[in-house]
Design a protein around this motif. Structure first.
Motif, short mmCIF file in Angstrom:
data_model
loop_
_atom_site.label_atom_id
_atom_site.label_comp_id
_atom_site.label_asym_id
_atom_site.label_seq_id
_atom_site.Cartn_x
_atom_site.Cartn_y
_atom_site.Cartn_z
N SER A 52 0.19 -3.35 -11.44
CA SER A 52 0.17 -4.51 -12.32
C SER A 52 0.91 -5.64 -11.62
O SER A 52 2.09 -5.53 -11.29
CB SER A 52 0.84 -4.21 -13.66
N GLY A 53 0.16 -6.73 -11.38
CA GLY A 53 0.67 -7.85 -10.61
C GLY A 53 -0.02 -7.88 -9.25
O GLY A 53 0.60 -7.59 -8.23
N SER A 54 -1.31 -8.23 -9.24
CA SER A 54 -2.07 -8.23 -7.98
C SER A 54 -1.50 -9.23 -6.99
O SER A 54 -1.54 -8.99 -5.77
CB SER A 54 -3.54 -8.60 -8.24
N GLY A 55 -0.97 -10.35 -7.51
CA GLY A 55 -0.36 -11.34 -6.63
C GLY A 55 -1.33 -11.87 -5.60
O GLY A 55 -2.44 -12.30 -5.92
N SER A 56 -0.94 -11.80 -4.32
CA SER A 56 -1.80 -12.24 -3.23
C SER A 56 -2.59 -11.08 -2.63
O SER A 56 -3.36 -11.29 -1.69
CB SER A 56 -0.97 -12.93 -2.15
N GLY A 57 -2.38 -9.87 -3.13
CA GLY A 57 -3.16 -8.71 -2.69
C GLY A 57 -2.51 -7.84 -1.64
O GLY A 57 -3.14 -6.90 -1.15
N ALA A 58 -1.25 -8.09 -1.29
CA ALA A 58 -0.59 -7.30 -0.24
C ALA A 58 -0.45 -5.83 -0.65
O ALA A 58 -0.87 -4.92 0.08
CB ALA A 58 0.77 -7.89 0.09
N MET A 59 0.15 -5.59 -1.82
CA MET A 59 0.33 -4.22 -2.28
C MET A 59 -1.01 -3.53 -2.49
O MET A 59 -1.18 -2.34 -2.18
CB MET A 59 1.14 -4.21 -3.58
N SER A 60 -2.00 -4.27 -2.98
CA SER A 60 -3.34 -3.70 -3.21
C SER A 60 -3.91 -3.13 -1.92
O SER A 60 -4.50 -2.05 -1.91
CB SER A 60 -4.28 -4.76 -3.76
N LEU A 61 -3.74 -3.84 -0.81
CA LEU A 61 -4.27 -3.39 0.47
C LEU A 61 -3.58 -2.12 0.95
O LEU A 61 -4.22 -1.18 1.43
CB LEU A 61 -4.13 -4.50 1.51
N PHE A 62 -2.25 -2.08 0.83
CA PHE A 62 -1.53 -0.87 1.27
C PHE A 62 -1.85 0.32 0.37
O PHE A 62 -1.97 1.45 0.84
CB PHE A 62 -0.03 -1.15 1.30
N LEU A 63 -2.00 0.09 -0.94
CA LEU A 63 -2.38 1.17 -1.84
C LEU A 63 -3.79 1.66 -1.52
O LEU A 63 -4.07 2.86 -1.56
CB LEU A 63 -2.30 0.70 -3.29
#
Length: 284
Positions: A111-122
């Motif tokens: 929760s909190g896509s932001g700029s997508g950094a965490m999404s990419l690592f996940l």
């Protein structure tokens, strides 16, 4: 997975490194296109001079400056990609991945896509058989996270032998209103990067597996206190196992005569990381 053992191709990402004084390095990221030009403080370099070259080559700009060209790592991409909100820095992301103990094939909620950094690592952590549900309340952040994710995926497929998994579902919704969404999913882990993570806990709790971890990224220690106070006052069955901040101490080693000292620029505080574990309360 290793990069394709071949030259740069149009459409993929290239990273140019310029060595500067005192051992410092300037990095410039670009997406290669035949008619485009790479601009640096030391001059320009047409993309057509890069396309067809093998990564690891040193080329000269119009001003005579030497550039080392190579493919970027994911860490470098997220630090150089377009940003809206501040990203979760790789040093913190790695700690959160260890906290949550994510495996290939897991289903993870962010929760909190932001700029997508965490999404990419996940996305990389759960692999092609896993799934990431990324919630974002702001439309501009939601759009930027999707754009950065797709940008990386499309460039990866040109420069590598396999596809980057298409395993992130970006959802434009307030997580506190997503209780109905949670009824059909079982979560192996939860990652929260939002102003009021305590609002999300009652929603994600029923879907998080027993013993599963919720990792929370907060900028200020007062936010951590508010989070723990809400867990206590609402009697939410989460145990707080750790609260940490991650700092890196960089060093400069200058040659002949060798001088070793801490670098002037340091990666100090960026966030407090809180590890919460779901437990089953004892029946009274």
């Amino acid at each position: 997975v290793s990069p394709r053992p071949g030259p740069f191709r149009a459409g993929e990402l290239a990273l140019a490194e310029v060595r500067r004084k005192h051992g410092r390095t300037l990095k410039v990221l670009c997406r290669l296109a035949a008619e485009a030009v790479l601009s640096s403080p030391g001059g320009v370099l047409p993309h057509r001079d890069i396309i067809g070259q093998l990564p690891g080559q040193v080329l000269r700009t119009s001003g005579g400056t030497r550039l080392l060209l190579r493919r970027p790592s994911l860490e470098e991409y997220v630090l150089l990609m377009p940003r809206g909100p501040t990203i979760a820095y790789p040093k913190d992301v790695s700690a959160m991945l260890m906290m949550t103990d994510i495996h290939p094939g897991d289903t993870v909620l962010e929760s909190g896509s932001g700029s997508g950094a965490m999404s990419l690592f996940l996305s990389r952590a759960v692999g092609p058989k896993g799934r990431v549900l990324s919630y974002e309340i702001r439309d501009d952040h939601h759009s930027l996270a999707k754009k950065n994710y797709r940008h990386w995926r499309s460039a990866w497929e040109i420069g590598h032998t396999d596809e980057w998994p298409d395993n992130v579902e970006f959802i434009l919704k307030d997580i506190s209103t997503a209780a109905a969404d949670m009824k059909s999913v079982t979560l192996d882990a939860v990652v929260l990067d939002m102003l009021d993570p305590q609002c999300a806990l009652p929603v994600v709790y029923p879907s998080l597996k027993q013993g599963g971890v919720c990792a929370v990224y907060l900028a200020n220690i007062t936010q951590v206190i508010d989070l723990l106070d809400r867990i206590r006052s609402c009697k939410l069955p989460f145990l707080c196992e750790r609260i940490i901040e991650v700092t890196h101490r960089s060093w400069s080693v200058l040659p002949v005569p060798y001088i070793a000292r801490p670098s002037h620029c340091q990666e100090a505080h960026s966030a407090f990381l809180t590890k919460l574990r779901k437990f089953r309360p004892l029946l009274s």
